[in-house]
Design a protein around this motif. Structure first.
Motif, PDB file in Angstrom:
ATOM      1  N   HIS A 130       0.831  -1.206   0.000  1.00 45.12           N
ATOM      2  CA  HIS A 130       0.000   0.000   0.000  1.00 45.12           C
ATOM      3  C   HIS A 130       0.868   1.259   0.000  1.00 45.12           C
ATOM      4  CE1 HIS A 130      -0.411   0.141   4.721  1.00 45.12           C
ATOM      5  NE2 HIS A 130       0.614   0.862   4.345  1.00 45.12           N
ATOM      6  N   ILE A 131       0.336   2.317  -0.601  1.00 43.47           N
ATOM      7  CA  ILE A 131       0.952   3.650  -0.520  1.00 43.47           C
ATOM      8  C   ILE A 131      -0.134   4.587  -0.010  1.00 43.47           C
ATOM      9  CG2 ILE A 131       2.903   3.458  -2.117  1.00 43.47           C
ATOM     10  CD1 ILE A 131       1.138   4.451  -4.388  1.00 43.47           C
ATOM     11  N   GLY A 132       0.241   5.484   0.918  1.00 37.09           N
ATOM     12  CA  GLY A 132      -0.809   6.122   1.709  1.00 37.09           C
ATOM     13  C   GLY A 132      -1.532   4.961   2.383  1.00 37.09           C
ATOM     14  N   PHE A 133      -2.860   5.036   2.440  1.00 40.86           N
ATOM     15  CA  PHE A 133      -3.614   3.871   2.913  1.00 40.86           C
ATOM     16  C   PHE A 133      -4.394   3.267   1.755  1.00 40.86           C
ATOM     17  CE2 PHE A 133      -3.537   5.156   7.588  1.00 40.86           C
ATOM     18  CZ  PHE A 133      -2.802   4.055   7.981  1.00 40.86           C
ATOM     19  N   ASN A 134      -3.825   3.353   0.565  1.00 40.03           N
ATOM     20  CA  ASN A 134      -4.455   2.717  -0.595  1.00 40.03           C
ATOM     21  C   ASN A 134      -4.066   1.245  -0.595  1.00 40.03           C
ATOM     22  OD1 ASN A 134      -5.660   5.078  -2.257  1.00 40.03           O
ATOM     23  ND2 ASN A 134      -3.600   5.787  -1.680  1.00 40.03           N
ATOM     24  N   GLU A 135      -4.996   0.428  -0.106  1.00 39.16           N
ATOM     25  CA  GLU A 135      -4.717  -0.989   0.068  1.00 39.16           C
ATOM     26  C   GLU A 135      -4.854  -1.744  -1.261  1.00 39.16           C
ATOM     27  OE1 GLU A 135      -3.452  -1.692   2.799  1.00 39.16           O
ATOM     28  OE2 GLU A 135      -4.586  -1.077   4.580  1.00 39.16           O
ATOM     29  N   PRO A 136      -4.324  -2.980  -1.343  1.00 44.18           N
ATOM     30  CA  PRO A 136      -4.440  -3.753  -2.582  1.00 44.18           C
ATOM     31  C   PRO A 136      -5.886  -3.818  -3.080  1.00 44.18           C
ATOM     32  CG  PRO A 136      -2.945  -4.853  -1.084  1.00 44.18           C
ATOM     33  CD  PRO A 136      -3.539  -3.688  -0.315  1.00 44.18           C
ATOM     34  N   GLY A 137      -6.046  -3.652  -4.397  1.00 41.93           N
ATOM     35  CA  GLY A 137      -7.374  -3.670  -5.001  1.00 41.93           C
ATOM     36  C   GLY A 137      -7.954  -2.292  -5.222  1.00 41.93           C
ATOM     37  N   THR A 138      -7.285  -1.249  -4.699  1.00 43.22           N
ATOM     38  CA  THR A 138      -7.786   0.123  -4.870  1.00 43.22           C
ATOM     39  C   THR A 138      -7.523   0.600  -6.294  1.00 43.22           C
ATOM     40  OG1 THR A 138      -7.194   0.556  -2.563  1.00 43.22           O
ATOM     41  CG2 THR A 138      -7.635   2.469  -3.949  1.00 43.22           C
ATOM     42  N   SER A 139      -8.509   1.301  -6.862  1.00 45.07           N
ATOM     43  CA  SER A 139      -8.347   1.824  -8.221  1.00 45.07           C
ATOM     44  C   SER A 139      -7.185   2.806  -8.296  1.00 45.07           C
ATOM     45  CB  SER A 139      -9.630   2.550  -8.646  1.00 45.07           C
ATOM     46  OG  SER A 139      -9.362   3.374  -9.760  1.00 45.07           O
ATOM     47  N   PHE A 140      -6.418   2.717  -9.379  1.00 46.18           N
ATOM     48  CA  PHE A 140      -5.319   3.659  -9.600  1.00 46.18           C
ATOM     49  C   PHE A 140      -5.831   5.091  -9.810  1.00 46.18           C
ATOM     50  CE2 PHE A 140      -2.179   0.309 -11.507  1.00 46.18           C
ATOM     51  CZ  PHE A 140      -1.795  -0.074 -10.229  1.00 46.18           C
ATOM     52  N   ASP A 141      -7.118   5.241 -10.111  1.00 50.17           N
ATOM     53  CA  ASP A 141      -7.648   6.578 -10.433  1.00 50.17           C
ATOM     54  C   ASP A 141      -8.252   7.283  -9.228  1.00 50.17           C
ATOM     55  OD1 ASP A 141      -7.057   6.179 -13.110  1.00 50.17           O
ATOM     56  OD2 ASP A 141      -8.942   5.084 -13.409  1.00 50.17           O
ATOM     57  N   ILE A 142      -8.321   6.604  -8.101  1.00 46.27           N
ATOM     58  CA  ILE A 142      -9.106   7.119  -6.977  1.00 46.27           C
ATOM     59  C   ILE A 142      -8.481   8.389  -6.381  1.00 46.27           C
ATOM     60  CG2 ILE A 142      -8.014   5.908  -5.018  1.00 46.27           C
ATOM     61  CD1 ILE A 142     -10.960   4.991  -4.310  1.00 46.27           C
ATOM     62  N   THR A 143      -9.357   9.266  -5.860  1.00 44.81           N
ATOM     63  CA  THR A 143      -8.879  10.455  -5.142  1.00 44.81           C
ATOM     64  C   THR A 143      -9.102  10.206  -3.646  1.00 44.81           C
ATOM     65  OG1 THR A 143     -10.992  11.528  -5.558  1.00 44.81           O
ATOM     66  CG2 THR A 143      -9.209  11.997  -7.122  1.00 44.81           C
ATOM     67  N   THR A 144      -9.176  11.265  -2.839  1.00 49.04           N
ATOM     68  CA  THR A 144      -9.273  11.054  -1.386  1.00 49.04           C
ATOM     69  C   THR A 144     -10.512  10.226  -1.037  1.00 49.04           C
ATOM     70  OG1 THR A 144      -8.242  13.207  -1.089  1.00 49.04           O
ATOM     71  CG2 THR A 144      -9.286  12.218   0.851  1.00 49.04           C
ATOM     72  N   HIS A 145     -10.338   9.274  -0.136  1.00 55.09           N
ATOM     73  CA  HIS A 145     -11.458   8.409   0.231  1.00 55.09           C
ATOM     74  C   HIS A 145     -11.248   7.836   1.628  1.00 55.09           C
ATOM     75  CE1 HIS A 145      -8.295   5.932  -1.410  1.00 55.09           C
ATOM     76  NE2 HIS A 145      -8.869   4.828  -0.967  1.00 55.09           N
ATOM     77  N   LEU A 146     -12.346   7.322   2.170  1.00 55.51           N
ATOM     78  CA  LEU A 146     -12.301   6.660   3.478  1.00 55.51           C
ATOM     79  C   LEU A 146     -12.040   5.175   3.227  1.00 55.51           C
ATOM     80  CD1 LEU A 146     -12.682   7.169   6.506  1.00 55.51           C
ATOM     81  CD2 LEU A 146     -15.110   6.678   6.196  1.00 55.51           C
ATOM     82  N   VAL A 147     -11.028   4.628   3.900  1.00 56.18           N
ATOM     83  CA  VAL A 147     -10.549   3.272   3.623  1.00 56.18           C
ATOM     84  C   VAL A 147     -10.879   2.351   4.793  1.00 56.18           C
ATOM     85  CG1 VAL A 147      -8.446   1.915   3.228  1.00 56.18           C
ATOM     86  CG2 VAL A 147      -8.563   4.295   2.443  1.00 56.18           C
ATOM     87  N   ASP A 148     -11.317   1.133   4.492  1.00 61.96           N
ATOM     88  CA  ASP A 148     -11.336   0.076   5.513  1.00 61.96           C
ATOM     89  C   ASP A 148      -9.929  -0.513   5.520  1.00 61.96           C
ATOM     90  OD1 ASP A 148     -14.038   0.128   6.324  1.00 61.96           O
ATOM     91  OD2 ASP A 148     -14.604  -0.854   4.445  1.00 61.96           O
ATOM     92  N   LEU A 149      -9.215  -0.349   6.617  1.00 64.08           N
ATOM     93  CA  LEU A 149      -7.820  -0.797   6.638  1.00 64.08           C
ATOM     94  C   LEU A 149      -7.724  -2.320   6.537  1.00 64.08           C
ATOM     95  CD1 LEU A 149      -6.475   1.592   9.401  1.00 64.08           C
ATOM     96  CD2 LEU A 149      -6.215   1.797   6.920  1.00 64.08           C
ATOM     97  N   ALA A 150      -6.697  -2.776   5.823  1.00 65.85           N
ATOM     98  CA  ALA A 150      -6.455  -4.223   5.704  1.00 65.85           C
ATOM     99  C   ALA A 150      -6.028  -4.756   7.066  1.00 65.85           C
ATOM    100  CB  ALA A 150      -5.361  -4.482   4.670  1.00 65.85           C
ATOM    101  N   GLU A 151      -6.344  -6.017   7.313  1.00 64.93           N
ATOM    102  CA  GLU A 151      -5.973  -6.636   8.601  1.00 64.93           C
ATOM    103  C   GLU A 151      -4.457  -6.543   8.826  1.00 64.93           C
ATOM    104  OE1 GLU A 151      -8.434  -7.368  10.608  1.00 64.93           O
ATOM    105  OE2 GLU A 151      -6.995  -7.929  12.173  1.00 64.93           O
ATOM    106  N   SER A 152      -3.680  -6.730   7.754  1.00 64.76           N
ATOM    107  CA  SER A 152      -2.209  -6.690   7.904  1.00 64.76           C
ATOM    108  C   SER A 152      -1.742  -5.280   8.279  1.00 64.76           C
ATOM    109  CB  SER A 152      -1.520  -7.150   6.617  1.00 64.76           C
ATOM    110  OG  SER A 152      -1.810  -6.272   5.549  1.00 64.76           O
ATOM    111  N   THR A 153      -2.469  -4.265   7.808  1.00 65.87           N
ATOM    112  CA  THR A 153      -2.108  -2.887   8.156  1.00 65.87           C
ATOM    113  C   THR A 153      -2.414  -2.635   9.631  1.00 65.87           C
ATOM    114  OG1 THR A 153      -2.580  -2.163   5.907  1.00 65.87           O
ATOM    115  CG2 THR A 153      -2.582  -0.465   7.606  1.00 65.87           C
ATOM    116  N   ILE A 154      -3.573  -3.110  10.076  1.00 65.17           N
ATOM    117  CA  ILE A 154      -3.959  -2.930  11.489  1.00 65.17           C
ATOM    118  C   ILE A 154      -2.932  -3.624  12.383  1.00 65.17           C
ATOM    119  CG2 ILE A 154      -5.697  -3.582  13.210  1.00 65.17           C
ATOM    120  CD1 ILE A 154      -7.786  -3.129  10.897  1.00 65.17           C
ATOM    121  N   GLU A 155      -2.525  -4.835  11.975  1.00 66.55           N
ATOM    122  CA  GLU A 155      -1.522  -5.557  12.769  1.00 66.55           C
ATOM    123  C   GLU A 155      -0.184  -4.830  12.786  1.00 66.55           C
ATOM    124  OE1 GLU A 155      -1.453  -9.691  11.588  1.00 66.55           O
ATOM    125  OE2 GLU A 155      -3.536  -9.810  12.273  1.00 66.55           O
TER     126      GLU A 155
END
Ligand code: PGA
Length: 241
Positions: A130-155
């Motif tokens: 991930h870069i920022g909190f753009n987790e795997p599967g996030t669109s390359f085109d997306i702008t600012t958004h609210l993310v559900d953090l991946a379990e591995s990020t939370i850990e």
């Protein structure tokens, strides 16, 4: 990509500092900044320097939803402590973790970025790419958004909290589309736990499953990594000590 391999985080701090120094010399006005343990030695070098950011703007990548800026684990607090209180900027932007309307907050932040095009963006990378909190599967085109953090990020981030259950489950993140508009990008990573993500980012296919791989499409990226983070690359590099 321009790849710099260093002995350790201390050398990385000095090399990363030089990238900031050069960007300032080139007239950069807006700096995209990051939190996490990785940028700390770079910020230490900036704080210890006489570089002047008092007429400069900063825009941070992300912020936990639900934490006030005064909360010790908020990214606003981290930035104040590690950089802004010691090296003043003209203005500093971080998403508002307490915003009541997430959609409105995302829009507001996109407007901040539109009003202040980023000259140089510093990035860490997650173990999952991930870069920022753009987790795997996030669109390359997306702008600012609210993310559900991946379990591995939370850990991975639980080390900063008293209890894993205290780690917020959601965060605002600048989008990949906005990150890619920065004129220059400095991605920094240390440690073996980042080696797979670094190899995927540099040598793997460009895919939304490995968010950082999008950087292969950017024409001004510097990757600053230590030996351990570089250990799964097929190319070999001289190591700066
Ligand atoms: P870290 O986080 O610097 O604390 O390793 C980086 C990231 O998750 O982007």
């Amino acid at each position: 990509m321009n790849i710099i391999v260093v002995e350790n985080e201390q050398v990385g701090g000095r090399e990363g500092y030089k990238v900031f120094e050069q960007a300032l010399a080139n007239g950069a006005n807006v700096f995209g900044l990051a939190t996490g343990s990785t940028p700390v030695t770079i910020y230490e070098n900036i704080v210890a320097s006489d570089l002047d950011f008092s007429e400069k703007t900063s825009i941070n990548l992300d912020e936990y939803q639900g934490l006030a800026g005064t909360h010790e684990q908020s990214y606003r607090y981290f930035m104040d402590e590690h950089l802004f209180n010691k090296k003043p900027f003209k203005e500093t932007f971080v998403p508002n973790g307490l915003a009541e309307d997430p959609e409105a907050e995302a829009k507001r932040y996109d407007q901040v970025i539109a009003d202040h095009p980023i000259d140089m963006q510093i990035l860490g990378i997650g173990q999952n790419g991930h870069i920022g909190f753009n987790e795997p599967g996030t669109s390359f085109d997306i702008t600012t958004h609210l993310v559900d953090l991946a379990e591995s990020t939370i850990e991975a981030n639980a080390r900063f909290f008293a209890d894993k259950n205290d780690v917020p489950r959601r965060a605002y993140s600048m989008g990949i589309g906005s990150i890619m508009k920065s004129k220059q990008i400095l991605l920094v990573a240390y440690g073996e736990s980042k080696a797979d993500a670094i190899a995927g980012m540099i040598e793997g296919p460009v895919t939304e499953e490995m968010p950082a791989s999008v950087l292969q499409r950017h024409d001004n990226v510097t990757v600053l990594i230590d030996k351990a983070a570089a250990s799964k690359l097929s190319q070999k590099f001289d190591v700066k000590a």
